[in-house]
Design a protein around this motif. Sequence first.
Motif, PDB file in Angstrom:
ATOM      1  N   ARG A   1     -40.466-106.633  46.505  1.00  0.00           N
ATOM      2  CA  ARG A   1     -41.075-107.281  47.665  1.00  0.00           C
ATOM      3  C   ARG A   1     -42.573-107.533  47.501  1.00  0.00           C
ATOM      4  O   ARG A   1     -43.162-108.239  48.309  1.00  0.00           O
ATOM      5  N   GLY A   2     -43.174-106.878  46.500  1.00  0.00           N
ATOM      6  CA  GLY A   2     -44.608-107.061  46.288  1.00  0.00           C
ATOM      7  C   GLY A   2     -45.472-106.228  47.196  1.00  0.00           C
ATOM      8  O   GLY A   2     -46.704-106.231  47.063  1.00  0.00           O
ATOM      9  N   VAL A   3     -44.870-105.505  48.124  1.00  0.00           N
ATOM     10  CA  VAL A   3     -45.622-104.674  49.060  1.00  0.00           C
ATOM     11  C   VAL A   3     -44.755-103.493  49.475  1.00  0.00           C
ATOM     12  O   VAL A   3     -43.539-103.624  49.629  1.00  0.00           O
ATOM     13  N   ALA A   4     -45.378-102.325  49.609  1.00  0.00           N
ATOM     14  CA  ALA A   4     -44.689-101.140  50.112  1.00  0.00           C
ATOM     15  C   ALA A   4     -45.640-100.411  51.046  1.00  0.00           C
ATOM     16  O   ALA A   4     -46.849-100.337  50.788  1.00  0.00           O
ATOM     17  N   ILE A   5     -45.103 -99.895  52.145  1.00  0.00           N
ATOM     18  CA  ILE A   5     -45.902 -99.159  53.125  1.00  0.00           C
ATOM     19  C   ILE A   5     -45.493 -97.696  53.060  1.00  0.00           C
ATOM     20  O   ILE A   5     -44.325 -97.358  53.307  1.00  0.00           O
ATOM     21  N   LEU A   6     -46.443 -96.826  52.721  1.00  0.00           N
ATOM     22  CA  LEU A   6     -46.197 -95.383  52.693  1.00  0.00           C
ATOM     23  C   LEU A   6     -46.662 -94.797  54.010  1.00  0.00           C
ATOM     24  O   LEU A   6     -47.855 -94.824  54.331  1.00  0.00           O
ATOM     25  N   CYS A   7     -45.731 -94.264  54.766  1.00  0.00           N
ATOM     26  CA  CYS A   7     -46.034 -93.739  56.091  1.00  0.00           C
ATOM     27  C   CYS A   7     -45.924 -92.216  56.079  1.00  0.00           C
ATOM     28  O   CYS A   7     -44.847 -91.667  55.815  1.00  0.00           O
ATOM     29  N   ALA A   8     -47.024 -91.548  56.340  1.00  0.00           N
ATOM     30  CA  ALA A   8     -47.053 -90.081  56.348  1.00  0.00           C
ATOM     31  C   ALA A   8     -48.380 -89.631  56.925  1.00  0.00           C
ATOM     32  O   ALA A   8     -49.361 -90.387  56.935  1.00  0.00           O
ATOM     33  N   PRO A   9     -48.471 -88.399  57.426  1.00  0.00           N
ATOM     34  CA  PRO A   9     -49.760 -87.896  57.913  1.00  0.00           C
ATOM     35  C   PRO A   9     -50.786 -87.871  56.794  1.00  0.00           C
ATOM     36  O   PRO A   9     -50.441 -87.789  55.605  1.00  0.00           O
ATOM     37  N   GLU A  10     -52.051 -87.911  57.170  1.00  0.00           N
ATOM     38  CA  GLU A  10     -53.118 -87.797  56.186  1.00  0.00           C
ATOM     39  C   GLU A  10     -53.065 -86.411  55.549  1.00  0.00           C
ATOM     40  O   GLU A  10     -52.668 -85.441  56.172  1.00  0.00           O
ATOM     41  N   GLY A  11     -53.486 -86.349  54.293  1.00  0.00           N
ATOM     42  CA  GLY A  11     -53.484 -85.080  53.581  1.00  0.00           C
ATOM     43  C   GLY A  11     -52.196 -84.791  52.843  1.00  0.00           C
ATOM     44  O   GLY A  11     -51.989 -83.680  52.342  1.00  0.00           O
ATOM     45  N   THR A  12     -51.295 -85.806  52.742  1.00  0.00           N
ATOM     46  CA  THR A  12     -50.012 -85.603  52.075  1.00  0.00           C
ATOM     47  C   THR A  12     -49.972 -86.229  50.680  1.00  0.00           C
ATOM     48  O   THR A  12     -48.896 -86.340  50.087  1.00  0.00           O
ATOM     49  N   GLY A  13     -51.120 -86.657  50.169  1.00  0.00           N
ATOM     50  CA  GLY A  13     -51.170 -87.221  48.823  1.00  0.00           C
ATOM     51  C   GLY A  13     -50.744 -88.668  48.752  1.00  0.00           C
ATOM     52  O   GLY A  13     -50.302 -89.132  47.692  1.00  0.00           O
ATOM     53  N   ARG A  14     -50.901 -89.399  49.851  1.00  0.00           N
ATOM     54  CA  ARG A  14     -50.444 -90.796  49.874  1.00  0.00           C
ATOM     55  C   ARG A  14     -51.207 -91.668  48.874  1.00  0.00           C
ATOM     56  O   ARG A  14     -50.614 -92.526  48.211  1.00  0.00           O
TER      57      ARG A  14
END
Length: 637
Positions: free
Chosen positions: A70-83
Motif C-alpha cells: 500500500r505504500g503506507v502503514a500506520i503504527l498505532c500504540a501508546p508512546e514509549g512502545t518503540g514505534r
Amino acid sequence: MTQTAPGTHVQNVAPHATAFQAESQHFYGGDFVRQQLVQPTDLAACSDDLFIMPRDAENWQLAQSLLRDRGVAILCAPEGTGRRTAALRLLATMGSLPLPLTLVDLEPEWSKPDATKLPASAGRGYILDLSELPQPPGPRFGQGLRKYGSDGKEDARYLVVLTTPDEWQGKWAEETRHITVTHSSPDAKPLVRQELRLLGAEGRISWTDQDMYNGIWQSNPPVQEARRLAYIICQAKTNDHNIVDEFLGWTTHINGLLTPKQGPGEPELISTRATIWAGALLDGGRKRSVLHASDMLLKRLKFPREPKNVLADPTSGHRLQAASLTPQGDRSFHATDKHNLAPAILRHLWEEFPTQRKILRSWAVSVAAHPDVPEDDARIAVYTLLGLSKELHDNDIIDSIGSELAGHRISLAVEALTSAAIDPALGKYVRGRLYRWMLPKKPAPTIVDLVTRICGGELATHQPSIAMTRLARAAVHAPFLSPSMVDAFRHLARINPTEFTKALEAWLAEEPVKRHGLVAFLSLAATDEGAQLLLSMTDSPAGRQRFVSAWQQLLQDDASRNAVDEQLDNWGSKVETGVLPAEQLVDLMADVYEPKVHRTSLRRFFAQDPDFQDSFWGEVLEQAIIRSREREKASAE
C-alpha cells in the motif's frame, strides 16, 4: 572510521545550512512539513543484530506487507512502545528496491493535518509522528493518506505514520482502518539484556535471571520502561530489591509516606501530603521554599492558609519531619538512599490522580513563578517538571511553563524551554508548541517575547531554519524595534549570514512586504552589523528596490513611523560620524524620499539649523528634489 551496524543504510546528513537554504521559501507562509534526515546513530537500534521483533509477530508481518503493498502503514500504540525504531526497521528493510531508502523524519508545521502537504521525493522513506494533532483532520485526511501511499509506490516512496489509540479516532481514522496496525513492544527481558550490553554492563546481564525480576518479566513493560530498568541495573551498587523497588516507582515506600499514622499534634493528612509533594517538586531546595510551595497547593485546594491558620498548624520543622524530609543545612531532601525517589513521588502523584493534572500543573509552575521562591529553587522545579513531561508524555506541562512562567521569570523560561527544544525526546513537541503558540491572532505579548528569545538564542545555533520559521511567526505580533526581536535577528544574521540573507530577500520581495519582513528589516537596521547587511543587499537593481520599498512602506505605516523616524535619525548620526557610508546612503535615501506620496515623513527636512544644507539629510533632500523634477520632466515628455 565510524563503524556502522550491519543491515542499515548510512546517509550523508546535510548540514543545517543546506536545510536552511532549501527551506528559505517556507520561513513564513502556509502550512509546511519540514524534513529532517535520520541520523546514522538512530539507525543502530534497527540493525539486524540489535533489532528485537515486536511481541505480536502477526501484526508485525501485517505492517511489513501493508508498507510494501500500500505504500503506507500506520503504527498505532501508546508512546514509549518503540514505534519509531519499528518504523525505521520497516523502512530500512524494504526488499526488492534498487537502492536503500533515504530515511527522513517529518516535522509538520501546519495548523491542520493535510496529506497534500507531505513531501513526495522518490527513493525516500518518511516517518510522520501524529501522536499529538493540533486539531482534528478533515474527513478526507484518511483518504489522502491512502492515496499518498498508492501514488508513492511508483516512485519507491514509502510512509510510516505513528499515532496513539486515543488520538486516532474519527472519520479520518475509519478511512485508514485497513492500513492501521496495532504495534506491540518487544519482550522486555531480551531488550533489557541488550540495553545492558550497549551500556557496557555485560557483567550484569546475569542479574536479570534472578527470581526477584520474574514479576517484571510477566508484566512485560514497554520499551521505554525496559530501557529505564536497564539504566537502573547499570547504576545500582548491588543486585538487590532496591532495583525492583525503584523500577516500580518506590510504590510501597510512597504509599507509606502518603498514609502516615496520625496522632495528637500531627499535621492534617492533606497538609502532610502537600509537603511531601512540594518536597518532591523542590528536592534539594530551601526548606522555606518547600513550605511555601506546600501552602500554595493547600490554598489551591481551597484549604484556608491565612496567617491564623498557618500559626495554628504544627511548626515548620514538625511539618517537614511528618513528610519524612531530611534537612541538610537550610535545604531539605527526600530519602537519599532511595535513588530518584523525588521524581517517583511526582510521577505517582500524576498517575494516581489523573483527573487533577490540570490543577497540579498549574500549581507546580506557579511555584517556579512565585517571587518568594528564589531563582535556584525555581530552576529545580522547572527542570523537575521537564523530566516529568518526558517520562509521562504530558506535553501540557510545556504549555504551562510557557504561559505561566514567561510573564514572571522570562530568563528561566527561555533557558528551560531552549534545553527542551533541543532535547532528543522532548524536542519535536516543544518546537511544535513554539510554532502553535504563534498561530492565534493575538497571542499574549509575554509568549511572543518568550518565543522570540528562544528562537534568537541557542535554538538558532542548533536548528537555524526551525528558529527562523518561528521567529517569523513571532515577528507578526511583535512591536517594531522590540529589543528581543532586534537581538534575535542579529544573532541569526551573524551565525548564518548567507542563508539568512536569502530568507530576508524572499520576505522583502513580496508586494506589499508583510509585517514579519518589515519587523526583520527594521530590527536589522537597529544594529551596526545589521545595517551593513542591509546595505550589502542593494548591489543589484532588485536588491536596491527591495531596500527602498521596505523603508517607504515603513514610513507610511502609522504603527511603525515613529520607530522608523527614530532609527533613521540614528542612521543620519552614524553617517556623520563615519560609521555608515555617506555617499551610498545619500543615493539610496534620495530614492526613498523622492516620490511625493512618501512626503508624510518629511519633517526631518524642516530643520532650523543653518548648516542643514551641508548635512547628510540636507544632501538627501537635494537629491530627492532633483530626482523628482527629472521624473516629472520625463513624464511630461
